[in-house]
Design an enzyme around this catalytic site. Structure first.
Site, PDB file in Angstrom:
ATOM      1  N   HIS A   1      25.963 -33.862  72.606  1.00  0.00           N
ATOM      2  CA  HIS A   1      27.206 -34.403  72.056  1.00  0.00           C
ATOM      3  C   HIS A   1      28.414 -33.858  72.804  1.00  0.00           C
ATOM      4  O   HIS A   1      29.363 -34.581  73.097  1.00  0.00           O
ATOM      5  CB  HIS A   1      27.353 -34.013  70.586  1.00  0.00           C
ATOM      6  CG  HIS A   1      26.235 -34.477  69.730  1.00  0.00           C
ATOM      7  ND1 HIS A   1      25.936 -35.808  69.569  1.00  0.00           N
ATOM      8  CD2 HIS A   1      25.326 -33.806  68.989  1.00  0.00           C
ATOM      9  CE1 HIS A   1      24.905 -35.923  68.766  1.00  0.00           C
ATOM     10  NE2 HIS A   1      24.505 -34.720  68.401  1.00  0.00           N
TER      11      HIS A   1
ATOM     12  N   HIS B   1      28.422 -27.029  62.782  1.00  0.00           N
ATOM     13  CA  HIS B   1      27.423 -28.110  62.731  1.00  0.00           C
ATOM     14  C   HIS B   1      27.213 -28.671  64.138  1.00  0.00           C
ATOM     15  O   HIS B   1      27.653 -29.759  64.464  1.00  0.00           O
ATOM     16  CB  HIS B   1      27.887 -29.201  61.772  1.00  0.00           C
ATOM     17  CG  HIS B   1      28.253 -28.673  60.423  1.00  0.00           C
ATOM     18  ND1 HIS B   1      27.310 -28.206  59.547  1.00  0.00           N
ATOM     19  CD2 HIS B   1      29.444 -28.496  59.823  1.00  0.00           C
ATOM     20  CE1 HIS B   1      27.915 -27.777  58.442  1.00  0.00           C
ATOM     21  NE2 HIS B   1      29.207 -27.937  58.593  1.00  0.00           N
ATOM     22  N   LEU B   2      26.488 -27.915  64.945  1.00  0.00           N
ATOM     23  CA  LEU B   2      26.393 -28.237  66.378  1.00  0.00           C
ATOM     24  C   LEU B   2      25.709 -29.560  66.672  1.00  0.00           C
ATOM     25  O   LEU B   2      25.965 -30.187  67.684  1.00  0.00           O
ATOM     26  CB  LEU B   2      25.642 -27.113  67.100  1.00  0.00           C
ATOM     27  CG  LEU B   2      26.384 -25.781  67.202  1.00  0.00           C
ATOM     28  CD1 LEU B   2      25.471 -24.712  67.771  1.00  0.00           C
ATOM     29  CD2 LEU B   2      27.629 -25.911  68.062  1.00  0.00           C
ATOM     30  N   LYS B   3      24.780 -29.985  65.820  1.00  0.00           N
ATOM     31  CA  LYS B   3      23.990 -31.176  66.152  1.00  0.00           C
ATOM     32  C   LYS B   3      24.501 -32.425  65.457  1.00  0.00           C
ATOM     33  O   LYS B   3      23.834 -33.449  65.430  1.00  0.00           O
ATOM     34  CB  LYS B   3      22.514 -30.949  65.772  1.00  0.00           C
ATOM     35  CG  LYS B   3      21.862 -29.819  66.558  1.00  0.00           C
ATOM     36  CD  LYS B   3      21.212 -30.331  67.834  1.00  0.00           C
ATOM     37  CE  LYS B   3      20.694 -29.150  68.646  1.00  0.00           C
ATOM     38  NZ  LYS B   3      20.044 -29.529  69.864  1.00  0.00           N
ATOM     39  N   ASN B   4      25.678 -32.327  64.867  1.00  0.00           N
ATOM     40  CA  ASN B   4      26.178 -33.455  64.085  1.00  0.00           C
ATOM     41  C   ASN B   4      26.809 -34.541  64.976  1.00  0.00           C
ATOM     42  O   ASN B   4      27.532 -34.242  65.913  1.00  0.00           O
ATOM     43  CB  ASN B   4      27.214 -32.905  63.092  1.00  0.00           C
ATOM     44  CG  ASN B   4      27.827 -33.982  62.255  1.00  0.00           C
ATOM     45  OD1 ASN B   4      28.757 -34.642  62.681  1.00  0.00           O
ATOM     46  ND2 ASN B   4      27.284 -34.186  61.080  1.00  0.00           N
TER      47      ASN B   4
END
Lengths: 307, 339
Positions: A140, A101-104
């Site tokens: 992130h 979940h790279l954009k979490n």
């Protein structure tokens, strides 16, 4: 598929159905699948404030299906604390979850909380490398790297040199990676005023930016970096004239390799009454030929040249 | 309000802006349809965004000149069902309260002129909400910035959220504005932009939050406006769209954040507005309505809101005027801020 209603481990729990608010709660909607069932059990354990190993399993299951559900993360963090759970195990679980979940957002905050409790950054930089593999500009991940540097003082001494070597590698991989350039600034100049006043460091960093510009003259990042150093160290702009002339000159208006170099030349020419006309020519070239999408901006700059 | 993307895709053939149409009726029915999609799994998977989704949908409808396209009383009912005892809003009933949804809740109530209904239902409701942001300690006493919730994630998004919600409620005096302004200044970068926290990379979305907060505080004098304006104008790509950071792709939502930031600096004219309008219009689904992030992708309510807000700021004919600082109808912010 995980099933709770048939699992004896969960027999004591009566799931609480969804309330979608408003005058007609949607609990009546016959909507049953793995996710809504798990959420029903979560609402139930939250209502009785249960913190247990099975709650960790349940939150893990829900996070797998829907990692952006911030309430689940918070409840998991609370449960970890209540159980005094082994945080190294938690990090091991988090690693593959983060990759998926790279954009979490939540995953990073959770990680930050745990690493500061562990008070040990061991293994974190390797993990960051893994994360930047699929997306080398992930905001992130870079923010988390900065947090690590600050939290554990990784800008000084041997650690600082390691950090600099690492970011040099990142820029080497992709000279257009603006996140890496920003991190370089953070490592070199972000820890105080000291380094921007150090002539040797300023020269080293200007040389670094110039070398990168030679590789890709139209790349914004090293130009911004160079301007940042010049402003911060109060270096005379005119000292960059010969450098800029390597990429753009008014004598060869059809052979400009960098609009940024032309912009810099215009700034230098604008400083001197005798060369203001040249500055005007440079702004005209930018407005009409090399960056016409921002024509009004270049015209504004031209108008600021007071006679 | 469903946050499910699709069903359609954005994609209108390129053309001159005067030749491209805005499919207003399609967008209205698209947003109305989002509330009827509860049988889809993704409706439930996006529950943690629901209240913001409602804000995006409602704002889009207001900008389209159809403020009554969603039943007002039901919207208010839903919003109040997300309100917690502590004065904060969760994204949906049963979700923890959080700054982001508290802002959405306040923005929706402001748009619907429903602060009186709030007071009627929850005594002292306005002050309660204001105090969540203040007394619950979301402002860091040392640095002046804000956390999103009691768990302490800090980000200039939350600082802007606090300024946005409190100014609409007329309660900005509850927080230490000077300290927060100082924090924003510490987030200014060497390239003229702003990031999520001191040292973090400049990012159009964060530039918007910092600039909007400074505008609310009346402290745009602290900004190197030419430098930041130049950085913002460099976000326009050849196809007319704007990106969030150097060397990244264009996107309708960044088009809003960059262009509204330029508007706050009075420098919208520094970029090519026709080209930008053209890019946004190409992201519409002309059959089923909605906007996508860029042509060819699925539409969603988030990009629909920011696409329309961008066009409104570009003074596209037929749209209601938007407020660049709040992303709400200008008439609404005028009403709230004059009180």
């Amino acid at each position: 598929m995980v099933n709770y209603s048939d699992d004896p481990k969960w027999a004591d729990i009566t799931p609480i159905p969804q309330d979608d608010g408003g005058p007609h709660p949607l609990a009546a909607i016959a909507y049953s699948d793995e996710y809504s069932e798990a959420m029903g059990y979560l609402r139930a354990v939250m209502a009785k404030e249960e913190h247990s190993e099975r709650v960790l399993d349940l939150t893990e299951h829900i996070i797998e299906m829907n990692p952006a559900h911030y309430t689940v993360w918070l409840y998991r963090a609370k449960t970890l604390k209540e159980l005094n759970f082994d945080l190294k195990t938690e990090i091991e679980w988090l690693n593959p979850a983060a990759l998926k979940h790279l954009k979490n957002y939540q995953i990073w905050h959770h990680r930050q909380t745990i690493i500061s409790q562990l008070n040990d950054p061991a293994g974190e930089t390797d993990f960051i490398d893994t994360m930047l593999g699929p997306d080398s500009k992930n905001y992130h991940v870079w923010s988390y790297r900065q947090w690590l540097v600050k939290q554990f003082g990784l800008w000084k001494g041997e650690e600082g040199q390691k950090e600099l070597d690492w970011v040099d590698g990142m820029i080497g991989d992709d000279v257009r990676n603006n996140s890496a350039w920003n991190h370089r600034w953070f490592v070199v100049f972000g820890c105080g005023e000291e380094n921007i006043r150090d002539e040797a460091i300023v020269n080293r960093e200007m040389g670094y930016a110039k070398a990168a510009i030679h590789k890709a003259p139209q790349n914004q990042s090293p130009w911004n970096y160079l301007h940042g150093i010049i402003r911060g160290s109060k270096t005379a702009l005119s000292s960059l004239k010969d450098f800029a002339l390597q990429f753009a000159s008014l004598e060869n208006p059809d052979d400009v390799h960098s609009s940024h170099a032309l912009d810099l030349l215009a700034m230098i020419y604008a400083q001197d009454e005798d060369t203001k006309e040249k500055a005007r020519q440079a702004f005209d070239l930018l407005a009409n030929k090399y960056d016409p999408v921002r024509k009004p901006y270049w015209n504004y700059r031209k108008e600021t040249l007071v006679n | 309000m469903s946050l499910v993307s699709g069903p359609g895709r954005g994609g209108v053939a390129a053309g001159l802006p005067q030749e491209l149409s805005l499919y207003m009726d399609k967008h209205v029915s698209y947003i109305q349809s989002l509330d009827r999609r509860k049988d889809e799994r993704e409706y439930w998977l996006t529950e943690h965004l629901r209240l913001s989704g409602l804000y995006w949908g409602l704002t889009a409808l207001h900008l389209l000149g159809h403020p009554d396209a969603l039943p007002r009383s039901q919207v208010i009912e839903f919003v109040l069902s997300c309100l917690h005892e502590n004065g904060g809003f969760g994204a949906a009933p049963g979700h923890d309260s959080h700054m982001l949804y508290t802002v959405s809740g306040v923005q929706i109530l402001a748009t619907l002129d429903a602060f009186d209904e709030l007071e009627a239902r929850v005594q002292g409701g306005r002050l309660k909400i204001g105090q969540l942001v203040d007394i619950a300690g979301l402002q860091d006493a040392e640095t002046g910035t804000f956390a999103g919730d009691e768990w302490g994630e800090r980000d200039t998004r939350f600082l802007y959220g606090a300024f946005n919600a409190l100014s609409l409620l007329g309660l900005l005096h509850l927080i230490n504005v000077d300290k927060a302004v100082g924090h924003i200044q510490s987030c200014a970068n060497f390239d003229g932009g702003y990031g999520t926290s001191p040292g973090a990379e400049s990012h159009s979305g964060q530039v918007f939050t910092c600039l909007a907060a400074l505008t609310i505080a009346g402290r745009l004098d602290l900004v190197d406006q030419d430098k930041l304006g130049a950085w913002l104008s460099e976000r326009q790509l050849k196809n007319g769209g704007l990106n969030g950071r150097p060397e990244k792709k264009e996107d309708v939502c960044y088009s809003w954040w960059v262009f509204s930031s330029l508007a706050m600096l009075n420098k919208q004219h520094w970029i090519d507005g026709d080209k930008l309008a053209n890019f946004i219009l190409q992201c519409q689904d002309p059959q089923m309505g909605g906007f996508s992030d860029r042509p060819g992708d699925m539409v969603d309510v988030f990009h629909t809101c920011f696409g329309l807000a961008g066009l409104s700021l570009l003074k596209f004919p037929g749209l209601i005027e938007v407020d660049a600082v709040y992303c709400m109808p200008r008439a609404v912010t005028k009403r709230c801020l004059s009180k």
